[in-house]
Design a protein around this motif. Sequence first.
Motif: not given
Length: 118
Positions: A76-83
């Motif tokens: 139940n997670t959503v991630d945002l990887q920001m590079n």
Amino acid sequence: VQLQASGGGLVQAGGSLRLSCAASGGTFNKYDMGWFRQAPGKEREFVARSNRISGYTYYADSVKGRFTISRDNAKNTVDLQMNRLKPEDTAIYYCAARPTSSSSFNYWGQGTQVTVSS
């Protein structure tokens, strides 16, 4: 559904951050999940979206190729990887959920601050 975002902070331009959003109180895989942001003096804008079933992802042009949204329906997670962050990425970032019955994102987290220094 309740959303709790975390992972913001201060980073230098060119650096990376990973935001995470934990959902509770709903059936996670019944929601499209999205990330939005609001910079000082500006309106809130769309950043990225993950489809609830197919996992299809969609990005704003300004972040395409630098940011990656990913969801884990088991956790139940959503991630945002920001590079390759830029100063113009500085904003409060919000995760949001859109249920199957709605055409808009109805549920919002509290936001997490991302500051990119030049």
